[in-house]
Write a protein that holds these residues in place. Structure first.
Motif, PDB file in Angstrom:
ATOM      1  N   MET A   1       4.888  20.318  -8.414  1.00  0.00           N
ATOM      2  CA  MET A   1       5.279  19.909  -7.086  1.00  0.00           C
ATOM      3  C   MET A   1       6.524  20.659  -6.623  1.00  0.00           C
ATOM      4  SD  MET A   1       4.237  17.926  -4.808  1.00  0.00           S
ATOM      5  CE  MET A   1       4.645  16.962  -3.429  1.00  0.00           C
ATOM      6  N   ARG A   2       7.456  20.878  -7.550  1.00  0.00           N
ATOM      7  CA  ARG A   2       8.691  21.579  -7.217  1.00  0.00           C
ATOM      8  C   ARG A   2       8.396  23.023  -6.804  1.00  0.00           C
ATOM      9  NH1 ARG A   2      14.204  21.390  -7.949  1.00  0.00           N
ATOM     10  NH2 ARG A   2      15.140  23.140  -9.031  1.00  0.00           N
ATOM     11  N   THR A   3       7.450  23.672  -7.489  1.00  0.00           N
ATOM     12  CA  THR A   3       7.078  25.047  -7.155  1.00  0.00           C
ATOM     13  C   THR A   3       6.457  25.110  -5.763  1.00  0.00           C
ATOM     14  OG1 THR A   3       6.669  25.463  -9.503  1.00  0.00           O
ATOM     15  CG2 THR A   3       5.766  27.036  -7.940  1.00  0.00           C
ATOM     16  N   ARG A   4       5.647  24.137  -5.451  1.00  0.00           N
ATOM     17  CA  ARG A   4       5.004  24.102  -4.127  1.00  0.00           C
ATOM     18  C   ARG A   4       6.042  23.991  -3.012  1.00  0.00           C
ATOM     19  NH1 ARG A   4       0.529  24.687  -1.311  1.00  0.00           N
ATOM     20  NH2 ARG A   4      -0.024  23.058   0.147  1.00  0.00           N
ATOM     21  N   ASN A   5       7.050  23.143  -3.187  1.00  0.00           N
ATOM     22  CA  ASN A   5       8.121  23.000  -2.193  1.00  0.00           C
ATOM     23  C   ASN A   5       8.907  24.292  -2.043  1.00  0.00           C
ATOM     24  OD1 ASN A   5       7.470  20.382  -1.580  1.00  0.00           O
ATOM     25  ND2 ASN A   5       8.953  19.490  -3.012  1.00  0.00           N
ATOM     26  N   LEU A   6       9.177  24.960  -3.136  1.00  0.00           N
ATOM     27  CA  LEU A   6       9.902  26.230  -3.102  1.00  0.00           C
ATOM     28  C   LEU A   6       9.089  27.285  -2.354  1.00  0.00           C
ATOM     29  CD1 LEU A   6      12.387  27.809  -3.976  1.00  0.00           C
ATOM     30  CD2 LEU A   6      11.192  28.372  -6.092  1.00  0.00           C
ATOM     31  N   GLU A   7       7.787  27.344  -2.617  1.00  0.00           N
ATOM     32  CA  GLU A   7       6.927  28.293  -1.915  1.00  0.00           C
ATOM     33  C   GLU A   7       6.888  27.995  -0.412  1.00  0.00           C
ATOM     34  OE1 GLU A   7       3.175  28.002  -3.877  1.00  0.00           O
ATOM     35  OE2 GLU A   7       3.787  29.276  -5.548  1.00  0.00           O
ATOM     36  N   LEU A   8       6.870  26.741  -0.049  1.00  0.00           N
ATOM     37  CA  LEU A   8       6.859  26.348   1.360  1.00  0.00           C
ATOM     38  C   LEU A   8       8.162  26.748   2.049  1.00  0.00           C
ATOM     39  CD1 LEU A   8       5.237  24.889   3.547  1.00  0.00           C
ATOM     40  CD2 LEU A   8       6.369  22.780   2.859  1.00  0.00           C
ATOM     41  N   ILE A   9       9.281  26.536   1.387  1.00  0.00           N
ATOM     42  CA  ILE A   9      10.585  26.912   1.951  1.00  0.00           C
ATOM     43  C   ILE A   9      10.669  28.432   2.123  1.00  0.00           C
ATOM     44  CG2 ILE A   9      13.063  26.991   1.467  1.00  0.00           C
ATOM     45  CD1 ILE A   9      12.733  24.203   0.190  1.00  0.00           C
ATOM     46  N   VAL A  10      10.222  29.174   1.143  1.00  0.00           N
ATOM     47  CA  VAL A  10      10.236  30.638   1.236  1.00  0.00           C
ATOM     48  C   VAL A  10       9.332  31.106   2.373  1.00  0.00           C
ATOM     49  CG1 VAL A  10       9.586  32.775   0.045  1.00  0.00           C
ATOM     50  CG2 VAL A  10      10.885  31.024  -1.162  1.00  0.00           C
ATOM     51  N   GLY A  11       8.170  30.498   2.533  1.00  0.00           N
ATOM     52  CA  GLY A  11       7.250  30.853   3.617  1.00  0.00           C
ATOM     53  C   GLY A  11       7.849  30.597   4.989  1.00  0.00           C
ATOM     54  N   VAL A  12       8.500  29.451   5.164  1.00  0.00           N
ATOM     55  CA  VAL A  12       9.152  29.133   6.441  1.00  0.00           C
ATOM     56  C   VAL A  12      10.279  30.128   6.714  1.00  0.00           C
ATOM     57  CG1 VAL A  12      10.588  27.408   7.608  1.00  0.00           C
ATOM     58  CG2 VAL A  12       8.507  26.700   6.423  1.00  0.00           C
ATOM     59  N   PHE A  13      11.047  30.473   5.690  1.00  0.00           N
ATOM     60  CA  PHE A  13      12.132  31.435   5.846  1.00  0.00           C
ATOM     61  C   PHE A  13      11.595  32.805   6.277  1.00  0.00           C
ATOM     62  CE2 PHE A  13      15.140  34.565   4.107  1.00  0.00           C
ATOM     63  CZ  PHE A  13      16.288  34.167   4.787  1.00  0.00           C
ATOM     64  N   ILE A  14      10.502  33.238   5.680  1.00  0.00           N
ATOM     65  CA  ILE A  14       9.905  34.525   6.040  1.00  0.00           C
ATOM     66  C   ILE A  14       9.370  34.490   7.476  1.00  0.00           C
ATOM     67  CG2 ILE A  14       7.948  36.060   5.569  1.00  0.00           C
ATOM     68  CD1 ILE A  14       8.467  35.589   2.591  1.00  0.00           C
ATOM     69  N   LEU A  15       8.729  33.414   7.871  1.00  0.00           N
ATOM     70  CA  LEU A  15       8.239  33.291   9.248  1.00  0.00           C
ATOM     71  C   LEU A  15       9.386  33.310  10.256  1.00  0.00           C
ATOM     72  CD1 LEU A  15       5.335  30.691   8.988  1.00  0.00           C
ATOM     73  CD2 LEU A  15       5.175  33.120   9.523  1.00  0.00           C
ATOM     74  N   ALA A  16      10.484  32.624   9.939  1.00  0.00           N
ATOM     75  CA  ALA A  16      11.648  32.629  10.824  1.00  0.00           C
ATOM     76  C   ALA A  16      12.219  34.043  10.945  1.00  0.00           C
ATOM     77  CB  ALA A  16      12.703  31.659  10.318  1.00  0.00           C
ATOM     78  N   GLY A  17      12.268  34.783   9.855  1.00  0.00           N
ATOM     79  CA  GLY A  17      12.750  36.156   9.889  1.00  0.00           C
ATOM     80  C   GLY A  17      11.860  37.061  10.723  1.00  0.00           C
ATOM     81  N   LEU A  18      10.538  36.911  10.577  1.00  0.00           N
ATOM     82  CA  LEU A  18       9.613  37.715  11.383  1.00  0.00           C
ATOM     83  C   LEU A  18       9.727  37.383  12.863  1.00  0.00           C
ATOM     84  CD1 LEU A  18       6.443  37.720   9.092  1.00  0.00           C
ATOM     85  CD2 LEU A  18       8.013  39.623   9.557  1.00  0.00           C
TER      86      LEU A  18
END
Length: 130
Positions: free
Chosen positions: A1-18
């Protein structure tokens, strides 16, 4: 579950950067929305318009009041003719106002700056600036 949350946070960060990169690209390219209000046309003549492009800003005292609509060569004057569309909300400018080509920021964006004169005669649609 912790890995899934980390992946979600990284994905949101990448989308915000794009998204931020896309906004920056649109602002730099000059593709911002322009007002569809009424304008009047003024022609300015320059010896050198290197780097100035159609759709460049026209400013007065740092405020955008119009845009460049066309750039052409006037073979009778042997100089460049720049057609400017000035927003009608700007009161007619004095006839002895001057136009100059300026550079903005580090990107080297060229734009036209208008310096207001003090003449009682006013510019009308089709007037010329020097």
């Amino acid at each position: 579950m912790r890995t899934r949350n980390l992946e979600l946070i990284v994905g949101v960060f990448i989308l915000a950067g794009l998204l931020a990169l896309a906004v920056l690209a649109v602002r730099v390219s000059g593709l911002t929305a322009t007002s569809t209000g009424s304008t009047y046309s003024v022609h300015a003549y320059f010896d050198n318009v290197a780097g100035l492009t159609p759709r460049a800003k026209v400013t007065m005292s740092g405020v955008t009041i119009g845009q460049v609509t066309a750039i052409s060569f006037d073979k009778n004057r042997y100089s460049a003719r720049v057609d400017l569309a000035i927003d009608s909300k700007v009161d007619p400018l004095p006839a002895d106002s001057t136009a100059s080509i300026l550079t903005a920021w580090l990107l080297g964006e060229k734009y036209v700056g208008i310096s207001v004169g003090g003449d009682d005669d006013l510019l009308v649609d089709g007037s010329e600036l020097y």
